[in-house]
Design a protein around this motif. Structure first.
Motif, PDB file in Angstrom:
ATOM      1  N   GLN A  85       0.561  -1.255  -0.396  1.00  0.00           N
ATOM      2  CA  GLN A  85      -0.213  -0.209   0.262  1.00  0.00           C
ATOM      3  C   GLN A  85       0.577   1.465  -0.010  1.00  0.00           C
ATOM      4  OE1 GLN A  85      -2.353  -0.794   3.651  1.00  0.00           O
ATOM      5  NE2 GLN A  85      -3.949  -1.352   1.871  1.00  0.00           N
TER       6      GLN A  85
ATOM      7  N   ASP B 265       3.005   1.463  -3.303  1.00  0.00           N
ATOM      8  CA  ASP B 265       1.854   1.926  -4.523  1.00  0.00           C
ATOM      9  C   ASP B 265       1.078   3.574  -4.479  1.00  0.00           C
ATOM     10  OD1 ASP B 265       1.681   0.159  -6.017  1.00  0.00           O
ATOM     11  OD2 ASP B 265      -0.251  -0.838  -5.034  1.00  0.00           O
ATOM     12  N   ALA B 266       1.050   4.094  -2.801  1.00  0.00           N
ATOM     13  CA  ALA B 266       1.090   5.245  -2.700  1.00  0.00           C
ATOM     14  C   ALA B 266       1.973   6.093  -3.199  1.00  0.00           C
ATOM     15  CB  ALA B 266       0.508   5.985  -1.032  1.00  0.00           C
TER      16      ALA B 266
ATOM     17  N   LEU C 240       2.151   5.224  -7.743  1.00  0.00           N
ATOM     18  CA  LEU C 240       1.238   5.017  -8.255  1.00  0.00           C
ATOM     19  C   LEU C 240       0.428   6.713  -8.525  1.00  0.00           C
ATOM     20  CD1 LEU C 240      -0.791   2.270  -8.904  1.00  0.00           C
ATOM     21  CD2 LEU C 240       0.380   3.449 -10.011  1.00  0.00           C
ATOM     22  N   HIS C 241       1.381   7.755  -7.231  1.00  0.00           N
ATOM     23  CA  HIS C 241       1.166   9.317  -6.926  1.00  0.00           C
ATOM     24  C   HIS C 241       0.879   9.540  -8.269  1.00  0.00           C
ATOM     25  CE1 HIS C 241       1.614  12.740  -5.407  1.00  0.00           C
ATOM     26  NE2 HIS C 241       0.988  12.808  -4.412  1.00  0.00           N
ATOM     27  N   ARG C 242      -0.232  10.916  -8.272  1.00  0.00           N
ATOM     28  CA  ARG C 242      -0.374  11.620  -9.094  1.00  0.00           C
ATOM     29  C   ARG C 242       1.099  12.371 -10.195  1.00  0.00           C
ATOM     30  NH1 ARG C 242      -2.250  16.815  -8.416  1.00  0.00           N
ATOM     31  NH2 ARG C 242      -2.665  16.433  -5.789  1.00  0.00           N
TER      32      ARG C 242
ATOM     33  N   VAL D  24       0.635  -0.045 -15.934  1.00  0.00           N
ATOM     34  CA  VAL D  24      -0.736   1.318 -15.662  1.00  0.00           C
ATOM     35  C   VAL D  24      -0.369   2.396 -15.819  1.00  0.00           C
ATOM     36  CG1 VAL D  24      -2.375   1.401 -13.860  1.00  0.00           C
ATOM     37  CG2 VAL D  24      -1.218  -0.677 -14.160  1.00  0.00           C
ATOM     38  N   ILE D  25       0.932   2.976 -15.585  1.00  0.00           N
ATOM     39  CA  ILE D  25       0.698   4.395 -16.167  1.00  0.00           C
ATOM     40  C   ILE D  25       1.426   4.474 -16.976  1.00  0.00           C
ATOM     41  CG2 ILE D  25       2.642   5.853 -15.448  1.00  0.00           C
ATOM     42  CD1 ILE D  25       3.368   5.310 -12.678  1.00  0.00           C
TER      43      ILE D  25
ATOM     44  N   ASP E 296      -0.246   2.495 -19.875  1.00  0.00           N
ATOM     45  CA  ASP E 296      -0.867   2.250 -20.641  1.00  0.00           C
ATOM     46  C   ASP E 296      -1.769   3.357 -20.917  1.00  0.00           C
ATOM     47  OD1 ASP E 296      -3.543   0.393 -21.202  1.00  0.00           O
ATOM     48  OD2 ASP E 296      -5.161   1.799 -19.956  1.00  0.00           O
ATOM     49  N   ARG E 297      -2.305   4.890 -20.476  1.00  0.00           N
ATOM     50  CA  ARG E 297      -2.985   6.056 -20.649  1.00  0.00           C
ATOM     51  C   ARG E 297      -2.270   6.537 -21.891  1.00  0.00           C
ATOM     52  NH1 ARG E 297      -6.815   9.131 -21.514  1.00  0.00           N
ATOM     53  NH2 ARG E 297      -7.281  11.306 -20.776  1.00  0.00           N
TER      54      ARG E 297
ATOM     55  N   GLY F 298      -1.070  -1.157 -21.440  1.00  0.00           N
ATOM     56  CA  GLY F 298      -0.030  -0.520 -20.507  1.00  0.00           C
ATOM     57  C   GLY F 298       0.894  -2.086 -21.115  1.00  0.00           C
ATOM     58  N   ARG F 299       0.305  -3.498 -21.368  1.00  0.00           N
ATOM     59  CA  ARG F 299       1.905  -4.320 -21.676  1.00  0.00           C
ATOM     60  C   ARG F 299       2.729  -3.851 -22.794  1.00  0.00           C
ATOM     61  NH1 ARG F 299      -3.019  -7.213 -20.425  1.00  0.00           N
ATOM     62  NH2 ARG F 299      -2.408  -8.187 -17.936  1.00  0.00           N
TER      63      ARG F 299
ATOM     64  N   MET G  88      -5.181  -5.684 -15.753  1.00  0.00           N
ATOM     65  CA  MET G  88      -3.929  -6.376 -15.125  1.00  0.00           C
ATOM     66  C   MET G  88      -3.279  -6.215 -14.112  1.00  0.00           C
ATOM     67  SD  MET G  88      -0.961  -4.965 -16.111  1.00  0.00           S
ATOM     68  CE  MET G  88       0.853  -5.598 -16.023  1.00  0.00           C
ATOM     69  N   GLU G  89      -3.307  -7.514 -13.501  1.00  0.00           N
ATOM     70  CA  GLU G  89      -2.858  -7.425 -11.685  1.00  0.00           C
ATOM     71  C   GLU G  89      -1.301  -7.091 -11.099  1.00  0.00           C
ATOM     72  OE1 GLU G  89      -4.494 -11.030 -13.054  1.00  0.00           O
ATOM     73  OE2 GLU G  89      -2.245 -11.447 -14.072  1.00  0.00           O
ATOM     74  N   LEU G  90      -1.497  -5.906  -9.985  1.00  0.00           N
ATOM     75  CA  LEU G  90      -0.703  -6.025  -9.560  1.00  0.00           C
ATOM     76  C   LEU G  90       0.004  -7.181  -7.892  1.00  0.00           C
ATOM     77  CD1 LEU G  90      -1.564  -1.859  -9.968  1.00  0.00           C
ATOM     78  CD2 LEU G  90      -0.618  -3.305 -11.112  1.00  0.00           C
TER      79      LEU G  90
ATOM     80  N   ARG H 261      -7.013   2.763  -6.077  1.00  0.00           N
ATOM     81  CA  ARG H 261      -6.187   4.694  -6.153  1.00  0.00           C
ATOM     82  C   ARG H 261      -6.616   4.138  -7.755  1.00  0.00           C
ATOM     83  NH1 ARG H 261      -2.603   5.103  -2.765  1.00  0.00           N
ATOM     84  NH2 ARG H 261      -2.876   3.119  -2.250  1.00  0.00           N
TER      85      ARG H 261
ATOM     86  N   PRO I  16      -2.092   7.570 -12.287  1.00  0.00           N
ATOM     87  CA  PRO I  16      -2.302   9.338 -12.887  1.00  0.00           C
ATOM     88  C   PRO I  16      -2.743   9.690 -14.338  1.00  0.00           C
ATOM     89  CG  PRO I  16      -0.009   8.649 -12.252  1.00  0.00           C
ATOM     90  CD  PRO I  16      -0.856   6.958 -12.161  1.00  0.00           C
TER      91      PRO I  16
ATOM     92  N   GLY J  86      -5.715   8.140 -15.770  1.00  0.00           N
ATOM     93  CA  GLY J  86      -5.537   6.041 -16.311  1.00  0.00           C
ATOM     94  C   GLY J  86      -6.204   5.622 -15.804  1.00  0.00           C
ATOM     95  N   PRO J  87      -5.840   3.799 -15.913  1.00  0.00           N
ATOM     96  CA  PRO J  87      -6.684   2.678 -14.972  1.00  0.00           C
ATOM     97  C   PRO J  87      -6.519   3.257 -14.217  1.00  0.00           C
ATOM     98  CG  PRO J  87      -5.152   1.700 -16.877  1.00  0.00           C
ATOM     99  CD  PRO J  87      -4.577   3.232 -16.449  1.00  0.00           C
TER     100      PRO J  87
ATOM    101  N   LEU K 262      -5.191  -6.986  -6.277  1.00  0.00           N
ATOM    102  CA  LEU K 262      -4.817  -5.641  -7.206  1.00  0.00           C
ATOM    103  C   LEU K 262      -5.023  -5.736  -8.452  1.00  0.00           C
ATOM    104  CD1 LEU K 262      -2.540  -3.862  -4.389  1.00  0.00           C
ATOM    105  CD2 LEU K 262      -4.891  -3.837  -4.472  1.00  0.00           C
ATOM    106  N   ILE K 263      -6.296  -5.701  -8.819  1.00  0.00           N
ATOM    107  CA  ILE K 263      -6.040  -5.674 -10.287  1.00  0.00           C
ATOM    108  C   ILE K 263      -6.961  -4.458 -11.318  1.00  0.00           C
ATOM    109  CG2 ILE K 263      -8.278  -6.343 -12.104  1.00  0.00           C
ATOM    110  CD1 ILE K 263      -8.144  -8.525 -10.561  1.00  0.00           C
ATOM    111  N   ALA K 264      -5.671  -3.342 -12.331  1.00  0.00           N
ATOM    112  CA  ALA K 264      -5.912  -2.628 -12.844  1.00  0.00           C
ATOM    113  C   ALA K 264      -7.034  -2.737 -13.841  1.00  0.00           C
ATOM    114  CB  ALA K 264      -4.458  -1.780 -13.112  1.00  0.00           C
TER     115      ALA K 264
END
Lengths: 628, 101
Positions: free
Chosen positions: A230, A233-234, A237-239, A331-332, A334-335, A344-345, A448-450, B41, B44, B47-48, B57-59
């Motif tokens: 946690q 990830d904070a 995945l922080h913006r 994940v980041i 992916d956008r 993303g992959r 996508m699992e983390l 969460r 950024p 995104g997902p 955890l799954i995005a």
């Protein structure tokens, strides 16, 4: 590895600790190959027990056995006995992460339902305890009808039951039990057959219900959510910090490939040169020596030089993947990737492509969706691989002035950055075009699992590097060897009247160059560059050596300067930039074409890719030559 | 819809309006009607979003999350007939497995 040893398959979801267990069990007695016809790697190893050896295969991580992705297809085929030379494994070891048992137990039905003797291994036993979770393996064993053991895959002392199970394959012990009950209860084996009994959603709802029931009867208690995961990830995945960290990681990887790798590459090159000279000294002067040293040694050597770079790249990839960061990076990314029709992959393969397109094309198999996977490998060769660097470096040094463009940014650095940007832009635009046309249609879901963050083990990282080395050298051996020998032969014939090798212009290769000269004249290239373009089909950097030979200068030490001077007489700024742009776009790499063919299962995609990139290269070079 | 659920609110999946091939990617990872989902969460820049599903955890992207119909955990408890969760609670599941064994 006699082939008569009992065969055991390790099956489990991704990140369940399969490879860790595999490494702990087999140590260094492993080998990697590919399954025939597909690029999924087959990792197998031998476990020696006093009663006899057992061959263990480490199957790719899967969530189910439906043929949704290459990995799942291969796993299913191996378990059904359609691969491995028609041999069905004698036993299955099903690995499930004890901290994620709720979802992982869903794999129990389809796998145990096959009716093959099985052992269920619950991994991460230590972590489960640490996070206040609990499970009773004995109770779960009673429910499933097969043995269940709770282990910590890194700790050999917890693997007693696993080893006993493997021994039972020789002694026929009672540990060797299949689980007939679930085969009856679950229709999973008939997945994807027409007229299957349950719609897929209901099938999985049933499966989940049974997984929960199993968990309950095994007194499974969920562990606390990992506080470390946690917290990390904070940040990750922080913006604000998330993307920043992402860029730092990418920059670090680049820095490593391009700066730290240089001394190692120089050392490798020196080693190859010295060993070549040593071998040459042992042989009498003959055509055989010339072929071996000038052809094979130089040709294969020019590719082996990239090994340090590729190993450094894979070192980072191993750490990023094993730690759990790579999933977050996907994940980041992916956008942005989604904008151009990728996902993303695709990030990991495209990052790898900056070192070499071949491992990148292979890495794309983690992209589950077939259309996304094809699009990813189609654009990967646009990324500036390290084989382009020697060419860029030579031409930039010869034709671009050293002066400053803006402040500390010099003209040369700016051109280098521009070439990288041009490749990236071509990749993104091509991806967008492909997804809008040939590979159009619905966009694949991004699921996508983390995985929880974990400390990578040295053993697993080293094992992966060893795998990469073997795979890379094998490929360099086969393809490059063939091409270099053919090219060398073409420079040797027809023999000159006095008996030696012909002048390069008179050789078969030179004649080929003169044949193609009219085609490349509009780009500002003469037959010499033409030959360079032909030889660099083997590998891009080969053009440097070829031009060195053609201009008759020794390509050693300060020879770069002479080569630069010779080039300056033949090319002007326009044609030099045209050549640079040609190399940005053209698919001058037979290894990539070969691996593309295998990955896509035919010549269609590689042929299209080659023609498309050649057309872009020609057009780009023509424009550059005309404008400058 | 799952995409509209605020962070840290746990919901129960009721229905999946997703195509056949795509739905399996979700199902295999335990995103099955009746499962609990909790957005933890946002990635950024739109995104997902990362969801906690049964401890994993799954995005998921927003477009996919908009195809997943959910209700709050509280509502799911109140109307057991509607969600699968309710049905699951009533059914004597362990017995089903014992039968099979």
């Amino acid at each position: 590895m006699t082939g008569t040893d009992p065969l055991v398959a390790l099956v489990g979801p991704p990140n369940a600790g399969k490879s860790t267990l595999f490494n702990t069990l087999t140590g260094l007695k492993q080998r990697v190959a590919n399954y025939p016809g597909v690029t999924v790697e087959r990792r197998s190893g031998v476990v020696d027990e006093p009663v006899g050896s057992v061959e263990v295969i480490d199957l790719p991580g899967v969530h189910g056995l439906s043929p949704r992705s290459l990995d799942q297809m291969v796993t299913r085929d191996v378990l059904m006995g359609n691969l491995e030379g028609g041999r069905q494994p004698d036993a299955i070891v099903l690995l499930l992460d004890a901290t994620r048992l709720r979802s992982h137990l869903m794999l129990a039905d389809p796998v145990l339902g096959l009716g093959i003797p099985a052992l269920v291994v619950l991994t991460m036993g230590d972590e489960l305890g640490r996070r206040d979770g609990a499970v009773d393996p004995t109770a779960l064993a009673a429910e499933l009808g097969v043995e269940v053991t709770l282990v910590n895959a890194r700790d050999p002392s917890t693997l007693g039951t696993v080893r006993r199970f493997l021994r039972a394959l020789h002694t026929g012990g009672e540990e060797l039990r299949a689980c007939p009950a679930i085969a009856v209860a679950d229709a999973a084996a008939s997945e994807h057959h027409p007229g299957r009994p349950l719609p897929v959603v209901d099938l999985f709802a049933e499966r989940r219900k049974r997984a929960r029931a199993l968990g309950r009867s095994a007194d499974f208690r969920d562990p606390r959510p990992s506080r470390m995961t946690q917290r990390i990830d904070a940040l990750v995945l922080h913006r604000l910090w998330g993307p920043l960290l992402f860029l730092v990681v990418v920059a670090l990887v680049f820095e490593a490939i391009f700066t730290w790798a240089i001394p190692l590459m120089d050392a490798t090159e020196a080693g190859i040169g010295a060993s070549g000279e040593f071998v040459a000294g042992l042989l009498p002067d003959s055509w055989f020596r010339a072929l071996l040293i000038d052809g094979v040694w130089a040709g294969v050597g020019s590719v082996v030089v990239f090994l340090p770079q590729i190993l450094i790249l894979f070192f980072f990839i191993a750490i990023l993947e094993d730690s759990g960061y790579m999933a977050r990076a996907a994940v980041i990314a992916d956008r942005v990737m989604h904008r151009v029709g990728l996902q993303g992959r695709s990030f990991l393969p495209l990052l790898s492509a900056y070192a070499c397109a071949v491992p990148a094309v292979m890495a794309a198999r983690t992209v589950e969706d077939e259309r996304d996977r094809i699009a990813t490998i189609f654009v990967a060769p646009f990324m500036t691989c390290s084989a382009r660097l020697p060419v860029y470096a030579l031409l930039i040094a010869a034709f671009i002035p050293a002066g400053s463009l803006i402040g500390p940014l010099g003209w040369r650095a700016a051109v280098m950055i521009g070439l990288y940007a041009l490749g990236l832009a071509a990749a993104l635009v091509t991806a967008a075009i492909l997804k809008g046309t040939l590979l159009g249609g619905r966009s694949a879901p991004f699921v996508m699992e983390l995985p929880p963050y974990r400390l990578p083990t040295l053993r697993s990282v080293l094992n992966r590097l060893l795998d990469r080395t073997k795979i890379f050298l094998r490929r360099a051996g086969k393809i490059i060897l063939t091409v270099t020998v053919v090219l060398w032969v073409l420079t040797q014939f027809p023999r000159a009247p006095v008996g030696g090798a012909p002048e390069i212009g008179d050789s078969a290769l030179g004649q080929i160059g003169q044949v193609i000269e009219p085609a490349i004249e509009p780009l500002g290239f003469d037959w010499r560059i033409g030959i360079g373009l032909v030889t660099s089909l083997a590998a891009r950097e080969v053009i440097v050596g070829t031009l060195g030979t053609i201009y008759g200068v020794e390509n050693e030490g300060e020879a770069d300067f002479e080569l630069q001077a010779a080039l300056q007489q033949d090319l002007d700024l326009g044609s030099a930039v045209a050549l640079l742009i040609f190399f940005v776009f053209a698919l001058q790499c037979m290894s990539t074409v070969a691996v593309m063919r295998r990955e896509t299962g035919g010549w269609g995609w590689p042929a299209l890719q080659f023609s498309y990139m050649l057309a872009l290269a020609y057009a780009g070079a023509w424009v550059a030559n005309a404008l400058l | 819809m799952l995409a509209d659920v605020p962070l840290d609110e746990e919901v129960v999946l009721v229905r999946m309006d997703v195509d056949g091939e795509d739905v399996e990617a979700l199902l295999e990872r335990g995103i099955v009607p009746g499962c609990k989902l909790c957005p933890v969460r946002h990635a950024p820049a739109g995104g997902p979003t990362v969801y906690r599903v049964d401890g994993d955890l799954i995005a998921l992207r927003k477009d996919l999350a908009s195809c997943l119909c959910v209700q709050t955990a509280l509502a799911a408890r109140r109307s057991p007939a509607e969600g699968r969760k309710g049905a699951a609670r009533q059914a004597p599941e362990p017995a089903g497995v014992v039968d099979a064994t």
